[in-house]
Design a protein around this motif. Sequence first.
Motif, PDB file in Angstrom:
ATOM      1  N   GLN A  97       0.852  -1.184   0.000  1.00 38.64           N
ATOM      2  CA  GLN A  97       0.000   0.000   0.000  1.00 38.64           C
ATOM      3  C   GLN A  97       0.890   1.238   0.000  1.00 38.64           C
ATOM      4  N   HIS A  98       0.612   2.155  -0.907  1.00 43.39           N
ATOM      5  CA  HIS A  98       1.475   3.331  -0.993  1.00 43.39           C
ATOM      6  C   HIS A  98       0.793   4.615  -0.532  1.00 43.39           C
ATOM      7  N   SER A  99      -0.436   4.458  -0.051  1.00 46.00           N
ATOM      8  CA  SER A  99      -1.134   5.618   0.505  1.00 46.00           C
ATOM      9  C   SER A  99      -1.702   5.211   1.863  1.00 46.00           C
ATOM     10  N   ARG A 100      -1.730   6.164   2.767  1.00 45.14           N
ATOM     11  CA  ARG A 100      -2.399   5.883   4.037  1.00 45.14           C
ATOM     12  C   ARG A 100      -3.900   5.850   3.795  1.00 45.14           C
ATOM     13  N   LYS A 101      -4.576   5.155   4.672  1.00 42.82           N
ATOM     14  CA  LYS A 101      -6.036   5.152   4.598  1.00 42.82           C
ATOM     15  C   LYS A 101      -6.522   6.575   4.821  1.00 42.82           C
ATOM     16  N   GLY A 102      -7.437   6.997   3.999  1.00 42.41           N
ATOM     17  CA  GLY A 102      -7.959   8.345   4.151  1.00 42.41           C
ATOM     18  C   GLY A 102      -7.031   9.432   3.649  1.00 42.41           C
ATOM     19  N   ALA A 103      -6.097   9.064   2.786  1.00 42.14           N
ATOM     20  CA  ALA A 103      -5.180  10.057   2.233  1.00 42.14           C
ATOM     21  C   ALA A 103      -5.977  11.109   1.470  1.00 42.14           C
ATOM     22  N   GLN A 104      -5.593  12.376   1.645  1.00 40.60           N
ATOM     23  CA  GLN A 104      -6.363  13.428   0.986  1.00 40.60           C
ATOM     24  C   GLN A 104      -5.998  13.541  -0.501  1.00 40.60           C
ATOM     25  N   PHE A 105      -4.708  13.674  -0.761  1.00 41.96           N
ATOM     26  CA  PHE A 105      -4.271  13.834  -2.146  1.00 41.96           C
ATOM     27  C   PHE A 105      -3.479  12.617  -2.624  1.00 41.96           C
ATOM     28  N   GLN A 106      -3.790  12.177  -3.847  1.00 40.58           N
ATOM     29  CA  GLN A 106      -3.016  11.081  -4.406  1.00 40.58           C
ATOM     30  C   GLN A 106      -2.708  11.330  -5.880  1.00 40.58           C
ATOM     31  N   VAL A 112       4.667   0.094 -16.727  1.00 40.80           N
ATOM     32  CA  VAL A 112       4.291  -1.058 -15.907  1.00 40.80           C
ATOM     33  C   VAL A 112       4.167  -0.624 -14.456  1.00 40.80           C
ATOM     34  N   ASP A 113       3.511  -1.472 -13.675  1.00 37.14           N
ATOM     35  CA  ASP A 113       3.456  -1.270 -12.230  1.00 37.14           C
ATOM     36  C   ASP A 113       2.801   0.063 -11.862  1.00 37.14           C
ATOM     37  N   ILE A 114       1.548   0.213 -12.289  1.00 36.95           N
ATOM     38  CA  ILE A 114       0.826   1.472 -12.077  1.00 36.95           C
ATOM     39  C   ILE A 114       0.134   1.457 -10.710  1.00 36.95           C
ATOM     40  N   TYR A 115       0.332   2.499  -9.919  1.00 33.28           N
ATOM     41  CA  TYR A 115      -0.362   2.534  -8.628  1.00 33.28           C
ATOM     42  C   TYR A 115      -0.533   3.962  -8.118  1.00 33.28           C
ATOM     43  N   LEU A 116      -1.417   4.077  -7.151  1.00 26.99           N
ATOM     44  CA  LEU A 116      -1.675   5.358  -6.490  1.00 26.99           C
ATOM     45  C   LEU A 116      -0.718   5.536  -5.326  1.00 26.99           C
ATOM     46  N   PHE A 117      -0.318   6.780  -5.087  1.00 21.71           N
ATOM     47  CA  PHE A 117       0.477   7.035  -3.878  1.00 21.71           C
ATOM     48  C   PHE A 117       0.101   8.412  -3.340  1.00 21.71           C
ATOM     49  N   GLU A 118       0.411   8.577  -2.083  1.00 22.38           N
ATOM     50  CA  GLU A 118      -0.038   9.791  -1.399  1.00 22.38           C
ATOM     51  C   GLU A 118       0.915  10.966  -1.649  1.00 22.38           C
ATOM     52  N   VAL A 119       0.346  12.115  -1.893  1.00 24.26           N
ATOM     53  CA  VAL A 119       1.167  13.321  -2.052  1.00 24.26           C
ATOM     54  C   VAL A 119       0.623  14.451  -1.176  1.00 24.26           C
ATOM     55  N   GLU A 120       1.459  15.472  -1.034  1.00 24.34           N
ATOM     56  CA  GLU A 120       1.028  16.690  -0.349  1.00 24.34           C
ATOM     57  C   GLU A 120       1.164  17.838  -1.330  1.00 24.34           C
ATOM     58  N   LYS A 121       0.283  18.796  -1.224  1.00 26.71           N
ATOM     59  CA  LYS A 121       0.419  19.996  -2.051  1.00 26.71           C
ATOM     60  C   LYS A 121       1.053  21.062  -1.174  1.00 26.71           C
ATOM     61  N   THR A 122       2.208  21.535  -1.590  1.00 27.24           N
ATOM     62  CA  THR A 122       2.900  22.567  -0.815  1.00 27.24           C
ATOM     63  C   THR A 122       3.024  23.815  -1.674  1.00 27.24           C
ATOM     64  N   ASP A 123       3.509  24.874  -1.049  1.00 28.51           N
ATOM     65  CA  ASP A 123       3.697  26.119  -1.806  1.00 28.51           C
ATOM     66  C   ASP A 123       4.659  25.901  -2.964  1.00 28.51           C
ATOM     67  N   GLY A 124       5.645  25.010  -2.730  1.00 30.61           N
ATOM     68  CA  GLY A 124       6.660  24.766  -3.761  1.00 30.61           C
ATOM     69  C   GLY A 124       6.216  23.783  -4.822  1.00 30.61           C
ATOM     70  N   VAL A 139      -3.261  15.485  -9.665  1.00 31.84           N
ATOM     71  CA  VAL A 139      -3.486  15.098  -8.276  1.00 31.84           C
ATOM     72  C   VAL A 139      -4.994  14.985  -8.011  1.00 31.84           C
ATOM     73  N   ALA A 140      -5.379  13.847  -7.465  1.00 34.82           N
ATOM     74  CA  ALA A 140      -6.787  13.627  -7.176  1.00 34.82           C
ATOM     75  C   ALA A 140      -7.044  13.880  -5.692  1.00 34.82           C
ATOM     76  N   GLU A 141      -8.178  14.490  -5.392  1.00 33.07           N
ATOM     77  CA  GLU A 141      -8.534  14.724  -3.990  1.00 33.07           C
ATOM     78  C   GLU A 141      -9.665  13.782  -3.608  1.00 33.07           C
ATOM     79  N   GLY A 142      -9.435  13.014  -2.564  1.00 36.89           N
ATOM     80  CA  GLY A 142     -10.456  12.098  -2.086  1.00 36.89           C
ATOM     81  C   GLY A 142     -10.400  10.744  -2.772  1.00 36.89           C
ATOM     82  N   LYS A 143     -11.106   9.796  -2.154  1.00 35.99           N
ATOM     83  CA  LYS A 143     -11.020   8.411  -2.557  1.00 35.99           C
ATOM     84  C   LYS A 143     -11.558   8.164  -3.966  1.00 35.99           C
ATOM     85  N   GLU A 144     -12.723   8.732  -4.235  1.00 33.13           N
ATOM     86  CA  GLU A 144     -13.358   8.456  -5.527  1.00 33.13           C
ATOM     87  C   GLU A 144     -12.562   9.018  -6.682  1.00 33.13           C
TER      88      GLU A 144
END
Lengths: 171, 552, 112
Positions: free
Chosen positions: C3-12, C67-79, C42-47
């Motif tokens: 799993q590359h995102s935490r449960k309930g990740a906001q941005f992926q 190959v090897d396509i998956y979702l992972f969690e990101v953060e949106k920062t000023d940079g 960047v997608a916001e929310g699970k759906e």
Amino acid sequence: MQLIKNGSFVQDEWTTLADDEALPASGPVIVSLERFNTEQNLLLAREGKLGIRLKSGQEPTPIAPYLDRLALVALEFPTYRNGRAYSYARMLRDRFGFKGEVRAVGGVLRDQFFYMSRVGFDALEVDDNITPEAYADAVSTFTEVYQPSADGRERVMSLRQRLAAKAGQHA
Amino acid sequence: MYRYDQFDQQLVDERVTEFSGQVARRLSGELAEDDFKPLRLMNGVYLQLHSYMLRIAIPYGTLSSRQVRKLAEIERVYDKGYGHFTTRQNLQLHWPALKDVPAILRELASVEMHCIQTSGNCIRNTTSDHHAGAVPGELEDPRVICEIIRQWSTFHPEFSYLPRKFKIAVSATEHDRAAIRIHDIGVQVVTNAAGEIGYEVWVGGGLGRTPIIGKKIADFVPREDLLAYLESILRVYNMFGRRDNSYKARIKILVHEIGAEDMRRQVEAEFAEVKTRGVLQLPDDEVARIEKYFAAPAWEDLSDDVPEIDALAAKDKGFAEWLRNNVSAHKVPGYSIVNVSLKPIGLTPGDCSADQMDVLADIADKYAFSEIRVAHEQNLCLAHVRKRDLHEVYQALNASELATPNIGLITDQIACPGLDYCNLANARSIVIAQRLSERFSDIEFQKKIGRLHVNMSGCINACGHHHVGHIGILGVDKKGVEYYQVTLGGAADETAAVGDIVGPAFTEGEIIDAIDTIVETYLGLRQDGEIFIDTYRRVGVQPFKDKLYATH
Amino acid sequence: MAQHSRKGAQFQAVTANRLADGIVVYLTAANEWSVSLQDADVAEGKEAAEALLARGQKFYVPDILVVDIYLFEVEKTDGGIRASSVREIIRQAGPTVRTDLGKQAEIDGVHA
């Protein structure tokens, strides 16, 4: 599915029977080990050739006493990654001297034809996209082999000895 | 060393053609990734974090200078100018493109090398003692039987789709430098009462999730029967090894579940059958043919006393340290074994640049019969160096950062690539190794500590052999954060043991201090003549626990 | 796959490796695969995340592209966009022990 027998694409004359399917009066049939165990006398007495299909985990030793009355043993590859039946095929040929058809069914990939032909399979059930060229290419990948196996091919070690002996004669 | 004949070369060339075809079918889309994956793995091609990784086989860890130069060239042309030596004596390229792999394989084949069976559920590269043929007390050169095993296991039609990977190692001296007891099969060369050479066979060793030390199931297999015996073990494993769960599929689990005695019985029964057929018997002249390739070089008749070297050592402290730590006794008077450290302080354990490899090839040509060995501790070795050349060899190595005098010391750590490269890793390992080596960089302090093996892995697969380090470090992931678990008391040699977990894991910030505490605790407890592992075996884990968890 | 995102990740975001050379890439809003995380959609929310993953998997013949396509969690920062886990930070930058190698040495905007 298509059948390659001794290197040729052929019509499959065998019928694989489900365990609850009625036994036809004649014609070659393949049954499961379970069915063979329960209907052994009936099956062996029947007109027409008999084959047994072994699942992965059903090693061939228990059917060894009946091999001279079987015309075919089909060995299942539940996935191509499961290589148990390579050993089963070798046992059938090397240990029990089975001369009938040994058929690979299930996960049988083009890149495995070479290995399968070496351990004693003479029949392969393959995907429809396999062409005779692809088959010929796959089984001729390697000219020589390092190990003795059920195909009886001479191993490199013996080839070297023969070469050395020949060189010795000329020397 | 062994040279390919027409048959060996043809096989490797045909393999290049076959794999090139598989890559072409994959790139064209004819082969789907799921079907291609086991094929590429059987040729040592992994998909890692940043790119592919290619694992090149170095059979029993022996390389010629010509091969080393070719590896350097490949690293420059197709990779990023360096490679990583592994605990299985192989070399990994971390950045090759899949589309370039066929070309790399052609280059390798031109110097009698390949990537055959460096991954996948098949029989892997057979490893051995990097001091083979040079070390005193050896019963025979283990590489002869390794080469025979290499050929037998190459494209073995019956054993290419095993339940799981399968590793064999061979040792020919009492002191085991090949870690045979942590292999699926360990082969120990022995002699019987009649003085004949034969093999003791250990089975079911392995690390990973369930670390187990191998069990001896044969005391003496005659040489001519060894392949038949190995084939018997493999057949029992292939038929009865578990395939329902990849974590339980190694032969160690089968041996553990049925017991060593039952394993021995099954193998013996199979062996009786295989032997009857006779086809796997080893012909004497084939053994003799291969033995010739490993014949001793033309030794010079030299004195073992070389006063000029002693004089240079008295003047040059760095040279003296290196002599003491990195040079081992050779069986022939006037010669030494030079161990080449790939553990410079603060750099990556096992990494070697293309430039360093060229330097090594030159040194080997000039001073070491053009041969270079790979040690499973991720170091290299020049097996036969005249003592009188040692200072020149030292200077040449030292100029390329290849003479860090730390063989067997705390900074000579084994480390897997970890999360900096590896797709399976949970935590970084290299960075911990680097910080540890910086913390303990003082050579006087390292010497005071004495022989101490620190092994670290970035995940439970244990490529860094952490279970059998005197001190083992295992990286774990806790909710996206790296933690490090410590084990103590492991050993990989003839006293092989799996280390004991000392307690809760440490954070990245704590781990180096924790190792420091362990070392200080040992120094406070040790008695005369003890090294770390001796002290640990005497006092057990408790004193270390007390210190570690009192201060943290 | 892990799993590359935490449960309930906001941005992926969606990542993969290029088939031919293994290089790390990210799915963009234009349905292309970019080597730069800064180009990632960047997608916001699970759906939205699941829809993004489906786009990566289904629409762009990924089997011979990546190959090897998956979702992972990101953060949106000023940079810019930043990966959340150590693993994904290393994937988008390069080895922490060889900062002269990988994207960190080759493209701008890696360390946002």
